[in-house]
Design a protein around this motif. Structure first.
Motif, PDB file in Angstrom:
ATOM      1  N   GLN A 102      -3.731  -6.829  -0.854  1.00  0.00           N
ATOM      2  CA  GLN A 102      -3.801  -7.340   0.512  1.00  0.00           C
ATOM      3  C   GLN A 102      -4.487  -8.706   0.471  1.00  0.00           C
ATOM      4  O   GLN A 102      -5.504  -8.866  -0.186  1.00  0.00           O
ATOM      5  N   VAL A 106       0.836  -1.200   0.000  1.00  0.00           N
ATOM      6  CA  VAL A 106       0.000   0.000   0.000  1.00  0.00           C
ATOM      7  C   VAL A 106       0.873   1.253   0.000  1.00  0.00           C
ATOM      8  O   VAL A 106       1.975   1.258   0.544  1.00  0.00           O
ATOM      9  N   TRP A 126      -8.382   4.413   2.612  1.00  0.00           N
ATOM     10  CA  TRP A 126      -8.342   3.199   3.411  1.00  0.00           C
ATOM     11  C   TRP A 126      -7.468   3.427   4.636  1.00  0.00           C
ATOM     12  O   TRP A 126      -6.639   4.346   4.662  1.00  0.00           O
ATOM     13  N   LYS A 168      -3.345   4.569  -1.729  1.00  0.00           N
ATOM     14  CA  LYS A 168      -3.590   3.619  -2.803  1.00  0.00           C
ATOM     15  C   LYS A 168      -3.320   2.210  -2.312  1.00  0.00           C
ATOM     16  O   LYS A 168      -2.262   1.927  -1.755  1.00  0.00           O
ATOM     17  N   LEU A 169      -4.288   1.334  -2.518  1.00  0.00           N
ATOM     18  CA  LEU A 169      -4.173  -0.059  -2.111  1.00  0.00           C
ATOM     19  C   LEU A 169      -3.824  -0.901  -3.336  1.00  0.00           C
ATOM     20  O   LEU A 169      -4.605  -1.000  -4.278  1.00  0.00           O
ATOM     21  N   TYR A 170      -2.642  -1.506  -3.320  1.00  0.00           N
ATOM     22  CA  TYR A 170      -2.213  -2.345  -4.438  1.00  0.00           C
ATOM     23  C   TYR A 170      -2.605  -3.809  -4.217  1.00  0.00           C
ATOM     24  O   TYR A 170      -3.063  -4.482  -5.121  1.00  0.00           O
ATOM     25  N   VAL A 199      -4.094   5.072   4.073  1.00  0.00           N
ATOM     26  CA  VAL A 199      -3.739   4.537   2.752  1.00  0.00           C
ATOM     27  C   VAL A 199      -4.302   5.409   1.634  1.00  0.00           C
ATOM     28  O   VAL A 199      -5.501   5.679   1.576  1.00  0.00           O
TER      29      VAL A 199
END
Length: 287
Positions: A212, A184, A226, A208-210, A206
């Motif tokens: 999880q 992230v 996030w 940008k969430l790449y 967060v």
């Protein structure tokens, strides 16, 4: 004394006397009781587990327990696996040894409940031999631990267990992007130190969430982004500060552990240089 005991144990195994085989119902976790033993016998139980993670709980320990970790993997992959065990809180009643060809090496001494202590060893180094210590009163005694099997490559490259405070090299950062359980981009909103566990809990906002693998980060109604919590050792000295980071790491005993966390601008440079040379292991957006 221990060598004599261990040789006696193996003779019983070879002769089929004084031992019993225990198979977990789900092949990942085992829970048993020493009360099934007759007090005058040196019973030894053999436990076989075939998962990459799970737990062992031995209530009222008497005699000895041999834990055989046999993951469903190719034999050639064994030398690349590391076993980590984390004693349960208040675990007591037995010593835990690493055993190979009759030699014992003490891993966890009875009653050693160091906060959040994890013990790791290569799977090829041997198995676990758990010997109950003499007790006049075995009531309320439980010896237990969680275990995980980890790729040695992952273990060393992500620093989550071996050296979490050491900065990652450029190569380690590029690898972490590809194999981490979470990736992230975000900032540190707050840091809380858990002195009992000797850990820092990092609250991450967060952007940008790449990726999880589990629900570590959840939507934040206030910011529209996030947010989530990541753990690392308190000795690393993580502080609240300005700037964006690329947070990467893995799940370890059910908790997200921080691995590599370069500043985002540094990651952009590392990623672009590797792209220009055709050395990137995987692709990720850097917009």
């Amino acid at each position: 004394m221990l060598s004599e005991l261990l040789m006696g144990v193996f003779m019983m195994i070879l002769l089929g006397k004084g031992t019993s085989l225990q198979y977990s119902s789900d092949m990942c976790n085992w829970k048993g009781s020493g009360l099934t033993h007759e007090s005058h016998k040196k019973d030894v139980e053999q436990v076989y587990l075939r998962c990459s993670e799970g737990s062992v709980e031995w209530l009222y320990p008497t005699g000895a327990l041999i834990v055989n970790l046999r993951p469903n993997t190719l034999t050639s992959a064994y030398k690349h696996l590391t076993v980590c065990i984390k004693p349960l809180k208040d675990s007591k009643g037995a010593n835990i040894y690493l055993e190979k060809t009759g030699e014992l090496k003490l891993l966890v001494r009875d009653g050693d409940n160091s906060p959040n202590k994890v013990y790791c060893f290569g799977l090829v180094q041997g198995g676990l031999f758990i010997e109950a210590t003499p007790q006049q009163d075995i009531s309320r005694k439980i010896t237990g631990f969680q275990y995980e099997l980890i790729s040695q490559r992952t273990l060393s490259d992500l620093h989550t267990v071996s050296d979490p405070c050491s900065p990652c090299s450029d190569t380690e950062v590029l690898l972490a992007v590809c194999i981490s359980d979470f990736v992230v981009r975000g900032s540190i909103r707050a840091v809380t130190d858990d002195t009992e566990q000797q850990e820092s809990i990092i609250e991450v906002s967060v952007e940008k969430l790449y990726r999880q693998k589990t629900k570590i980060f959840t939507p934040n109604q206030e910011s529209g982004g996030w947010a989530g919590l990541i753990r690392t050792r308190m000795e690393c000295g993580v502080k609240t500060g300005l700037g964006d980071f690329l947070f990467m790491g893995r799940m370890h005993f059910g908790e997200p552990r921080l691995g590599c966390a370069p500043r985002y601008r540094d990651f952009q440079r590392i990623y672009q240089e590797a792209t220009d040379k055709g050395l990137n292991l995987c692709e990720i957006s850097t917009d």
